[in-house]
Scaffold this motif. Structure first.
Motif, PDB file in Angstrom:
ATOM      1  N   ASN A 133       0.835  -1.198   0.000  1.00  0.00           N
ATOM      2  CA  ASN A 133       0.000   0.000   0.000  1.00  0.00           C
ATOM      3  C   ASN A 133       0.879   1.261   0.000  1.00  0.00           C
ATOM      4  OD1 ASN A 133       0.888   0.374   2.712  1.00  0.00           O
ATOM      5  ND2 ASN A 133      -0.830  -0.882   3.464  1.00  0.00           N
ATOM      6  N   GLN A 134       0.215   2.404   0.028  1.00  0.00           N
ATOM      7  CA  GLN A 134       0.940   3.678  -0.043  1.00  0.00           C
ATOM      8  C   GLN A 134       1.889   3.858   1.130  1.00  0.00           C
ATOM      9  OE1 GLN A 134       0.090   5.989  -2.803  1.00  0.00           O
ATOM     10  NE2 GLN A 134       2.184   6.517  -2.246  1.00  0.00           N
ATOM     11  N   SER A 169       3.531   7.086  -6.922  1.00  0.00           N
ATOM     12  CA  SER A 169       2.661   6.217  -7.734  1.00  0.00           C
ATOM     13  C   SER A 169       3.314   4.853  -7.908  1.00  0.00           C
ATOM     14  CB  SER A 169       2.400   6.861  -9.103  1.00  0.00           C
ATOM     15  OG  SER A 169       1.795   8.133  -8.957  1.00  0.00           O
ATOM     16  N   PHE A 170       2.503   3.796  -7.969  1.00  0.00           N
ATOM     17  CA  PHE A 170       3.114   2.462  -8.059  1.00  0.00           C
ATOM     18  C   PHE A 170       2.136   1.418  -8.607  1.00  0.00           C
ATOM     19  CE2 PHE A 170       1.043   2.719  -3.974  1.00  0.00           C
ATOM     20  CZ  PHE A 170       0.501   1.472  -3.757  1.00  0.00           C
ATOM     21  N   TYR A 171       2.710   0.357  -9.171  1.00  0.00           N
ATOM     22  CA  TYR A 171       2.029  -0.892  -9.502  1.00  0.00           C
ATOM     23  C   TYR A 171       2.765  -2.002  -8.758  1.00  0.00           C
ATOM     24  CZ  TYR A 171       0.165   1.656 -13.590  1.00  0.00           C
ATOM     25  OH  TYR A 171      -0.444   2.555 -14.426  1.00  0.00           O
ATOM     26  N   TYR A 172       2.063  -3.074  -8.444  1.00  0.00           N
ATOM     27  CA  TYR A 172       2.777  -4.184  -7.800  1.00  0.00           C
ATOM     28  C   TYR A 172       2.148  -5.523  -8.176  1.00  0.00           C
ATOM     29  CZ  TYR A 172      -0.780  -5.027  -4.159  1.00  0.00           C
ATOM     30  OH  TYR A 172      -1.934  -5.356  -3.486  1.00  0.00           O
ATOM     31  N   ILE A 199       6.691  -8.154  -7.036  1.00  0.00           N
ATOM     32  CA  ILE A 199       7.337  -7.062  -7.770  1.00  0.00           C
ATOM     33  C   ILE A 199       6.676  -5.738  -7.384  1.00  0.00           C
ATOM     34  CG2 ILE A 199       7.728  -6.060 -10.070  1.00  0.00           C
ATOM     35  CD1 ILE A 199       7.781  -8.884 -11.200  1.00  0.00           C
ATOM     36  N   LEU A 200       7.501  -4.713  -7.217  1.00  0.00           N
ATOM     37  CA  LEU A 200       7.011  -3.360  -6.952  1.00  0.00           C
ATOM     38  C   LEU A 200       7.642  -2.416  -7.975  1.00  0.00           C
ATOM     39  CD1 LEU A 200       5.593  -1.127  -5.337  1.00  0.00           C
ATOM     40  CD2 LEU A 200       7.583  -1.098  -3.804  1.00  0.00           C
TER      41      LEU A 200
END
Length: 309
Positions: A48-49, A62-65, A75-76
């Motif tokens: 999470n953030q 900002s991110f995808y995982y 993976i992050l």
């Protein structure tokens, strides 16, 4: 316009599920200052953030995982949204892919400016600081502030002074953080068209930003103009008045604002000192001239005692 340099950090961290590893990972990320971070073997099923900020800092917001399977894999992919934009993520069992597009800082304003001929003003919530004194504490992203000021210089924009308020936004907490995020910038030729413009802030109970009111034709009441008298430096107490008034104004903040404040304070102190101690000088001179005039008139009618033949 050149974009901000894009740097990508790729790292098999072998787990971010251990709080003891946080400091080491954080220090590497801060030292590398990447725009994109790709971490493998996160060993976390949920990211999470808070986790991202804890390990990578607030800039990579900002991110995808890809979730780990138990304590295996994961993976992050995180990025700085002010530098790049990632979109169209595609997930497989062992990979995450995304489209990377660089972001030109303030490119929209630059594009608009090329279409404008003549005077121009830009106003609104920029969500950026233009000067260090625009925030109530020292937690300032000086890199972003420098980039903002650089673009303003390229666009030949100067800020309209805000009267009566230092900040335009508050986080409305107990120990509130205050910032000036709302600005009005103009070009020199626009300022020439509206030399009497006046910017002030209004109160509001419905937003954490205060409204700004720009009056293009303010009715200024001009007070008594300060006039420096040539004989003041020879009068007793002049140097003390100047020194005291000058040093009472703190030399902190924008140097131009500091200089203006010091000059205003010194002028006010000198005027007050003059009114108290030298107010009778002109009266005495006028009386002396009147006496001389009367003596001249009398001398025309009769010879005065002690006068030369």
């Amino acid at each position: 316009m050149a974009t901000h340099p894009i740097k990508v950090l790729v790292w098999n961290v072998r787990g971010i599920n251990d709080p003891a590893r946080r400091s080491a990972i954080y220090q590497v990320v801060m030292a590398a200052n990447p725009s994109i971070v790709c971490l493998q073997e996160t060993k976390m099923e949920v990211v999470n953030q808070g986790v991202v900020a804890h390990y990578l800092g607030n800039k990579l917001a900002s991110f995808y995982y890809l979730p780990a399977s138990g304590t295996r894999g994961g993976i992050l992919m995180a990025w700085d949204p002010l530098v790049v934009q990632l979109s169209n993520p595609h997930y497989t069992e062992n990979a995450v892919t995304a489209l990377v597009m660089p972001i030109e800082f303030m490119q929209e304003l630059i594009d608009i400016r090329e279409l404008i001929v003549g005077p121009w003003a830009v106003l609104g919530d920029f969500n950026l600081l233009a000067n260090p004194e625009d925030k109530s504490n020292d937690h300032i992203n000086r890199r972003m502030m420098a980039r903002f000021r650089s673009k303003l210089n390229i666009l030949e924009l100067k800020e309209v002074y805000l009267n009566g308020r230092r900040y335009t936004w508050s986080n409305e907490r107990g120990r509130a953080t205050l910032e000036k995020l709302d600005h009005i910038f103009t070009m020199v030729d626009w300022e020439g068209l509206h030399p009497s413009c006046f910017l002030s802030a209004l109160g509001s109970a419905v937003s954490d930003h205060c409204p700004l009111l720009l009056n293009l034709d303010a009715d200024f009441k001009v007070g008594k103009r300060f006039r420096f008298e040539a004989f003041w430096p020879k009068a007793e107490g002049f140097r003390n008045v100047v020194q005291t008034a000058w040093t009472l104004v703190p030399s902190v903040g924008n140097p131009y604002v500091v200089l203006d404040s010091k000059l205003r304070a010194t002028a006010k102190a000198l005027q007050s000192w003059s009114d108290k101690w030298i107010r009778n000088v002109k009266l005495q001179i006028a009386l002396a001239l009147e006496v001389i005039l009367r003596l001249d008139v009398v001398m025309e009618m009769r010879q005065l005692e002690g006068s030369c033949p």
